[in-house]
Design a protein around this motif. Structure first.
Motif, PDB file in Angstrom:
ATOM      1  N   VAL A  25      12.666 109.051  16.846  1.00  0.00           N
ATOM      2  CA  VAL A  25      14.122 108.896  17.365  1.00  0.00           C
ATOM      3  C   VAL A  25      13.786 107.886  18.299  1.00  0.00           C
ATOM      4  CG1 VAL A  25      16.708 109.345  17.368  1.00  0.00           C
ATOM      5  CG2 VAL A  25      15.117 110.185  15.610  1.00  0.00           C
ATOM      6  N   GLN A  26      13.865 108.134  18.912  1.00  0.00           N
ATOM      7  CA  GLN A  26      13.519 107.879  20.667  1.00  0.00           C
ATOM      8  C   GLN A  26      12.343 106.393  20.973  1.00  0.00           C
ATOM      9  OE1 GLN A  26      15.518 109.025  23.146  1.00  0.00           O
ATOM     10  NE2 GLN A  26      16.355 110.691  22.080  1.00  0.00           N
ATOM     11  N   GLY A  27      11.319 106.608  19.500  1.00  0.00           N
ATOM     12  CA  GLY A  27      11.227 105.165  19.843  1.00  0.00           C
ATOM     13  C   GLY A  27      11.749 104.383  19.534  1.00  0.00           C
ATOM     14  N   THR A  28      12.442 104.470  17.812  1.00  0.00           N
ATOM     15  CA  THR A  28      13.047 103.055  17.346  1.00  0.00           C
ATOM     16  C   THR A  28      14.575 102.512  18.128  1.00  0.00           C
ATOM     17  OG1 THR A  28      12.336 104.902  15.257  1.00  0.00           O
ATOM     18  CG2 THR A  28      14.341 103.699  15.426  1.00  0.00           C
ATOM     19  N   TYR A  29      14.765 104.012  18.871  1.00  0.00           N
ATOM     20  CA  TYR A  29      16.124 103.267  19.265  1.00  0.00           C
ATOM     21  C   TYR A  29      15.527 102.916  20.666  1.00  0.00           C
ATOM     22  CZ  TYR A  29      19.473 103.496  23.030  1.00  0.00           C
ATOM     23  OH  TYR A  29      20.477 102.849  24.093  1.00  0.00           O
ATOM     24  N   GLU A  30      14.188 102.971  21.167  1.00  0.00           N
ATOM     25  CA  GLU A  30      13.754 102.186  22.240  1.00  0.00           C
ATOM     26  C   GLU A  30      13.227 100.246  21.825  1.00  0.00           C
ATOM     27  OE1 GLU A  30      13.086 100.155  25.618  1.00  0.00           O
ATOM     28  OE2 GLU A  30      13.775 102.129  25.440  1.00  0.00           O
ATOM     29  N   MET A  31      12.633 100.599  19.918  1.00  0.00           N
ATOM     30  CA  MET A  31      12.339  99.178  19.563  1.00  0.00           C
ATOM     31  C   MET A  31      13.571  98.344  19.475  1.00  0.00           C
ATOM     32  SD  MET A  31      12.196  97.372  16.696  1.00  0.00           S
ATOM     33  CE  MET A  31      12.595  98.300  15.444  1.00  0.00           C
ATOM     34  N   PHE A  32      14.449  99.202  18.502  1.00  0.00           N
ATOM     35  CA  PHE A  32      15.549  98.098  19.256  1.00  0.00           C
ATOM     36  C   PHE A  32      16.307  97.821  19.862  1.00  0.00           C
ATOM     37  CE2 PHE A  32      16.430  99.662  14.915  1.00  0.00           C
ATOM     38  CZ  PHE A  32      16.539  99.034  14.210  1.00  0.00           C
ATOM     39  N   SER A  33      16.670  98.823  21.326  1.00  0.00           N
ATOM     40  CA  SER A  33      17.319  97.553  22.195  1.00  0.00           C
ATOM     41  C   SER A  33      15.962  96.612  23.193  1.00  0.00           C
ATOM     42  CB  SER A  33      16.764  98.652  23.926  1.00  0.00           C
ATOM     43  OG  SER A  33      16.479 100.126  23.574  1.00  0.00           O
ATOM     44  N   GLN A  34      14.014  96.837  22.608  1.00  0.00           N
ATOM     45  CA  GLN A  34      13.192  95.613  22.939  1.00  0.00           C
ATOM     46  C   GLN A  34      14.104  94.853  22.077  1.00  0.00           C
ATOM     47  OE1 GLN A  34       8.960  96.942  23.434  1.00  0.00           O
ATOM     48  NE2 GLN A  34       9.731  98.470  25.156  1.00  0.00           N
ATOM     49  N   ALA A  35      14.220  95.528  20.757  1.00  0.00           N
ATOM     50  CA  ALA A  35      14.534  93.942  19.801  1.00  0.00           C
ATOM     51  C   ALA A  35      15.596  92.853  19.890  1.00  0.00           C
ATOM     52  CB  ALA A  35      13.894  94.893  18.047  1.00  0.00           C
TER      53      ALA A  35
END
Length: 146
Positions: A82-92
Protein backbone atom coordinates in the motif's frame (compact mmCIF):
# COMPACT_ATOMS: atom_id res chain seq x y z
CA UNK A 1 -19.09 -12.81 12.76
CA UNK A 2 -17.48 -10.73 15.51
CA UNK A 3 -15.67 -12.77 18.13
CA UNK A 4 -13.33 -11.95 20.99
CA UNK A 5 -10.43 -13.61 19.20
CA UNK A 6 -10.94 -11.40 16.14
CA UNK A 7 -11.08 -8.30 18.34
CA UNK A 8 -7.93 -9.22 20.27
CA UNK A 9 -6.04 -10.11 17.08
CA UNK A 10 -7.08 -6.83 15.46
CA UNK A 11 -6.04 -4.81 18.51
CA UNK A 12 -2.70 -6.62 18.76
CA UNK A 13 -1.78 -5.99 15.12
CA UNK A 14 -3.01 -2.40 15.41
CA UNK A 15 -0.59 -1.84 18.30
CA UNK A 16 2.26 -3.53 16.42
CA UNK A 17 1.57 -1.35 13.37
CA UNK A 18 1.57 1.77 15.56
CA UNK A 19 4.85 0.88 17.27
CA UNK A 20 6.68 -0.13 14.10
CA UNK A 21 5.41 2.90 12.19
CA UNK A 22 6.81 5.14 14.91
CA UNK A 23 10.15 3.35 14.73
CA UNK A 24 10.26 3.71 10.95
CA UNK A 25 9.54 7.43 11.23
CA UNK A 26 12.25 7.82 13.88
CA UNK A 27 14.79 5.93 11.74
CA UNK A 28 13.67 7.50 8.45
CA UNK A 29 14.70 10.58 6.58
CA UNK A 30 14.82 13.70 8.66
CA UNK A 31 12.32 16.33 7.60
CA UNK A 32 10.25 13.93 5.48
CA UNK A 33 6.50 14.37 5.78
CA UNK A 34 4.99 10.95 6.48
CA UNK A 35 1.39 12.20 6.39
CA UNK A 36 -1.09 9.42 7.13
CA UNK A 37 1.60 6.71 7.19
CA UNK A 38 0.90 5.60 10.77
CA UNK A 39 -2.89 5.72 10.40
CA UNK A 40 -2.88 3.70 7.18
CA UNK A 41 -0.65 1.07 8.78
CA UNK A 42 -2.89 0.91 11.84
CA UNK A 43 -5.95 0.33 9.64
CA UNK A 44 -4.05 -2.41 7.80
CA UNK A 45 -3.11 -3.94 11.16
CA UNK A 46 -6.74 -3.94 12.24
CA UNK A 47 -7.89 -5.57 9.00
CA UNK A 48 -5.12 -8.20 8.96
CA UNK A 49 -5.81 -9.07 12.60
CA UNK A 50 -9.55 -9.33 12.10
CA UNK A 51 -9.54 -11.20 8.80
CA UNK A 52 -6.38 -13.29 8.90
CA UNK A 53 -5.60 -14.01 12.54
CA UNK A 54 -9.02 -13.92 14.16
CA UNK A 55 -10.57 -16.67 12.08
CA UNK A 56 -7.60 -19.02 12.62
CA UNK A 57 -7.72 -18.99 16.41
CA UNK A 58 -8.46 -22.11 18.41
CA UNK A 59 -6.11 -24.62 16.80
CA UNK A 60 -3.59 -25.01 19.62
CA UNK A 61 -0.55 -23.19 20.97
CA UNK A 62 1.88 -23.99 18.17
CA UNK A 63 -0.69 -22.94 15.62
CA UNK A 64 -1.25 -19.77 17.66
CA UNK A 65 2.40 -18.76 17.32
CA UNK A 66 2.30 -19.56 13.61
CA UNK A 67 -0.93 -17.57 13.37
CA UNK A 68 0.81 -14.55 14.92
CA UNK A 69 3.76 -14.87 12.55
CA UNK A 70 1.39 -15.16 9.59
CA UNK A 71 -0.58 -12.12 10.69
CA UNK A 72 2.51 -9.97 11.09
CA UNK A 73 3.93 -11.18 7.77
CA UNK A 74 0.63 -10.24 6.07
CA UNK A 75 0.71 -6.85 7.79
CA UNK A 76 4.25 -6.20 6.54
CA UNK A 77 3.37 -7.34 3.01
CA UNK A 78 0.24 -5.22 2.74
CA UNK A 79 1.94 -2.27 4.41
CA UNK A 80 4.79 -2.34 1.91
CA UNK A 81 2.38 -2.81 -0.99
CA UNK A 82 0.00 0.00 0.00
CA UNK A 83 2.77 2.46 0.86
CA UNK A 84 4.65 1.56 -2.33
CA UNK A 85 1.50 2.07 -4.39
CA UNK A 86 0.87 5.45 -2.79
CA UNK A 87 4.44 6.56 -3.48
CA UNK A 88 4.20 5.31 -7.06
CA UNK A 89 1.06 7.39 -7.63
CA UNK A 90 2.79 10.44 -6.16
CA UNK A 91 5.72 9.97 -8.51
CA UNK A 92 3.40 9.25 -11.45
CA UNK A 93 1.67 12.59 -10.90
CA UNK A 94 5.09 14.22 -11.34
CA UNK A 95 5.60 12.31 -14.62
CA UNK A 96 8.50 10.18 -13.34
CA UNK A 97 7.61 7.09 -15.36
CA UNK A 98 7.80 6.39 -19.08
CA UNK A 99 4.74 4.17 -19.17
CA UNK A 100 2.28 2.11 -17.15
CA UNK A 101 4.49 -0.99 -16.90
CA UNK A 102 7.36 1.06 -15.54
CA UNK A 103 4.98 2.48 -12.95
CA UNK A 104 3.75 -1.00 -11.95
CA UNK A 105 7.33 -2.21 -11.53
CA UNK A 106 8.05 0.84 -9.41
CA UNK A 107 5.50 -0.34 -6.83
CA UNK A 108 7.69 -3.35 -6.06
CA UNK A 109 10.95 -1.42 -6.29
CA UNK A 110 9.65 1.16 -3.83
CA UNK A 111 8.31 -1.63 -1.59
CA UNK A 112 11.77 -3.22 -1.50
CA UNK A 113 13.33 0.14 -0.61
CA UNK A 114 10.83 0.57 2.20
CA UNK A 115 11.42 -3.02 3.28
CA UNK A 116 15.09 -2.26 3.81
CA UNK A 117 14.07 0.10 6.61
CA UNK A 118 12.47 -2.86 8.39
CA UNK A 119 15.85 -4.58 8.73
CA UNK A 120 16.83 -2.50 11.77
CA UNK A 121 17.30 -4.78 14.76
CA UNK A 122 14.75 -3.01 17.01
CA UNK A 123 12.09 -3.24 14.31
CA UNK A 124 12.74 -6.94 13.66
CA UNK A 125 12.68 -7.59 17.41
CA UNK A 126 9.37 -5.72 17.77
CA UNK A 127 7.82 -7.59 14.84
CA UNK A 128 8.99 -10.99 16.12
CA UNK A 129 7.99 -10.57 19.76
CA UNK A 130 4.76 -8.84 18.73
CA UNK A 131 3.89 -11.73 16.41
CA UNK A 132 4.37 -14.35 19.11
CA UNK A 133 2.48 -12.34 21.74
CA UNK A 134 -0.40 -11.51 19.41
CA UNK A 135 -0.79 -15.15 18.43
CA UNK A 136 -0.79 -16.28 22.06
CA UNK A 137 -3.20 -13.54 23.17
CA UNK A 138 -5.54 -14.37 20.31
CA UNK A 139 -5.53 -18.04 21.36
CA UNK A 140 -6.19 -17.10 25.00
CA UNK A 141 -9.11 -14.92 23.93
CA UNK A 142 -10.54 -17.76 21.87
CA UNK A 143 -10.32 -20.21 24.75
CA UNK A 144 -11.71 -17.80 27.33
CA UNK A 145 -14.58 -16.22 25.39
CA UNK A 146 -16.07 -18.77 23.02
Amino acid sequence: MPTASRLVAALCLLVIAFLVSGMIIDNGEEGKNYGYFTYVNMILGWVCGWVIMGKRAGRGWTAAINNGLTGVAALVFWGLFVQGTYEMFSQAMRHRFGGPFEALLAIFEIGVEYGEQLLASEILFTLGIGAVLSGILTEIAFRRWR
